[in-house]
Design a protein around this motif. Structure first.
Motif, PDB file in Angstrom:
ATOM      1  N   ILE A 209       0.838  -1.204   0.000  1.00 35.80           N
ATOM      2  CA  ILE A 209       0.000   0.000   0.000  1.00 35.80           C
ATOM      3  C   ILE A 209       0.875   1.257   0.000  1.00 35.80           C
ATOM      4  O   ILE A 209       0.598   2.230  -0.707  1.00 35.80           O
ATOM      5  N   VAL A 210       1.946   1.225   0.803  1.00 34.07           N
ATOM      6  CA  VAL A 210       2.851   2.376   0.860  1.00 34.07           C
ATOM      7  C   VAL A 210       3.459   2.666  -0.506  1.00 34.07           C
ATOM      8  O   VAL A 210       3.497   3.812  -0.975  1.00 34.07           O
ATOM      9  N   PHE A 211       3.925   1.602  -1.181  1.00 28.13           N
ATOM     10  CA  PHE A 211       4.551   1.808  -2.491  1.00 28.13           C
ATOM     11  C   PHE A 211       3.518   2.157  -3.555  1.00 28.13           C
ATOM     12  O   PHE A 211       3.827   2.883  -4.505  1.00 28.13           O
ATOM     13  N   ALA A 212       2.301   1.643  -3.423  1.00 24.78           N
ATOM     14  CA  ALA A 212       1.259   1.989  -4.386  1.00 24.78           C
ATOM     15  C   ALA A 212       0.893   3.466  -4.287  1.00 24.78           C
ATOM     16  O   ALA A 212       0.741   4.153  -5.305  1.00 24.78           O
ATOM     17  N   VAL A 213       0.772   3.963  -3.054  1.00 26.19           N
ATOM     18  CA  VAL A 213       0.439   5.377  -2.861  1.00 26.19           C
ATOM     19  C   VAL A 213       1.618   6.268  -3.251  1.00 26.19           C
ATOM     20  O   VAL A 213       1.462   7.268  -3.955  1.00 26.19           O
ATOM     21  N   GLY A 214       2.824   5.892  -2.788  1.00 23.47           N
ATOM     22  CA  GLY A 214       3.995   6.696  -3.111  1.00 23.47           C
ATOM     23  C   GLY A 214       4.373   6.646  -4.576  1.00 23.47           C
ATOM     24  O   GLY A 214       4.949   7.600  -5.115  1.00 23.47           O
TER      25      GLY A 214
END
Length: 326
Positions: A209-214
């Motif tokens: 989720i962190v990498f998808a948002v970032g």
């Protein structure tokens, strides 16, 4: 960050000088391959850290039964439970945070590359990335899409949007599959519950989720770096799990079955259901042959011949008494 700017730019410029001779200095292929080369160099340098991560992760799995015993024993004393748990970690040489070390070490390099790309997009050089190289890097394209472009700065460019979304999905999927591979293949059933399992599940769902948002704000070149790094991790982890799995895991059972199949293919003895081998059964059958006095066909033992003696030795021996008939 300045030392990292020099390290990252030095490796990239070194690869670019090689690939630039093949594809051209200003080509996107040369710069993309330079980013992939940077990824390979960094991940190769992190192999000792990865080995430490694997060992610590395996220890965490193996000591989970003992951790559960401590949790039952000191359920009403959190301070004592923490002390005993830390003592157990120290005794077994286990670091519960070792699974995060490769990511933590890579993050400064990740941000250094991000800043270099950001400056190159404005035509500004830094460290070994000269202004001329920075302009080439900032304007380089792959499949007609600028590698310094982001989803935020696409300005409706369909190529940037499609490639950025594709790389965000690839980066998220490879992050999830890498963590899932570890949990499903190389964790014993006892380790699927407890604090360590909760930590792994948290990483399983939070990191993607962190990498998808970032990833929405990441340049395409940066997402190429991270996706390549994830693919390296998947292959490296697959090799370790396949060839050196933790005891009592599905990967260990699969390796045992492969070893049996290879042994059977080479004609080597394979353990049977009763714990005996084929060769052992044949040997046992030979040993079980009936002796001669039971009607068997075994050859009788040869009669031992007396040792030869000299004439002086025979004179010294006393005369033998004749046997009395019964």
């Amino acid at each position: 960050m300045t030392p990292l700017y020099y390290v990252v730019s030095f490796v990239m410029v070194g690869f670019h000088s090689l690939f630039g001779r093949i594809f051209g200095d200003a080509s996107g292929a040369a710069w993309v391959l330079s980013i992939i080369g940077l990824t390979v160099v960094i991940r190769a340098a992190l192999i000792p850290l990865f080995v430490k991560q694997i060992k610590s992760s395996r220890n965490m799995q193996l000591i989970q039964p003992r951790v559960k015993e401590l949790q039952k024993k000191y359920a009403h004393d959190r301070e004592k439970l923490t002390q005993e748990t830390m003592a157990l970690y120290k005794e077994t040489g286990t670091n519960p945070f070792a699974s995060c070390l490769p990511i933590l070490v890579q993050m400064p390099i990740f941000f250094a590359l991000f800043r270099l790309i950001d400056h190159a997009a404005d035509g500004k050089g830094r460290a070994f990335l000269t202004p001329t190289l920075a302009q080439q890097f900032g304007s380089a394209e792959i499949f007609g899409v600028p590698i310094s472009g982001t989803l935020f700065t696409s300005d409706g460019n369909a190529g940037v949007i499609v490639m950025a979304i594709t790389l965000v999905v690839a980066m998220t999927a490879t992050t999830f599959l890498t963590q899932r591979q570890l949990m499903s293949k190389n964790m014993p059933p006892d380790a699927m519950t407890g604090p360590y399992a909760q930590q792994q599940k948290l990483l399983l769902y939070v990191l993607p989720i962190v990498f998808a948002v970032g990833g929405i704000a990441f340049p395409i070149a940066l997402m190429i770096y991270w996706t390549t790094s994830n693919l390296w991790t998947m292959c490296q982890q697959f090799y370790v799990i396949r060839n050196n799995p933790a005891p009592g895991t599905p990967a260990a059972q699969a390796k045992e079955e492969r070893d049996k199949a290879k042994a059977a293919k080479r004609g080597e003895p394979v353990a049977g259901a009763a714990g005996t081998t084929t060769a052992g059964a044949d040997t046992a059958g030979e040993d079980a042959l009936p002796p001669m006095h039971q009607g068997g066909s075994s050859r009788p033992a040869q009669r031992q011949q007396p040792k030869r003696q000299t004439r002086s030795q025979r004179k010294k021996q006393p005369p033998q008494q004749p046997h009395k008939s019964q």
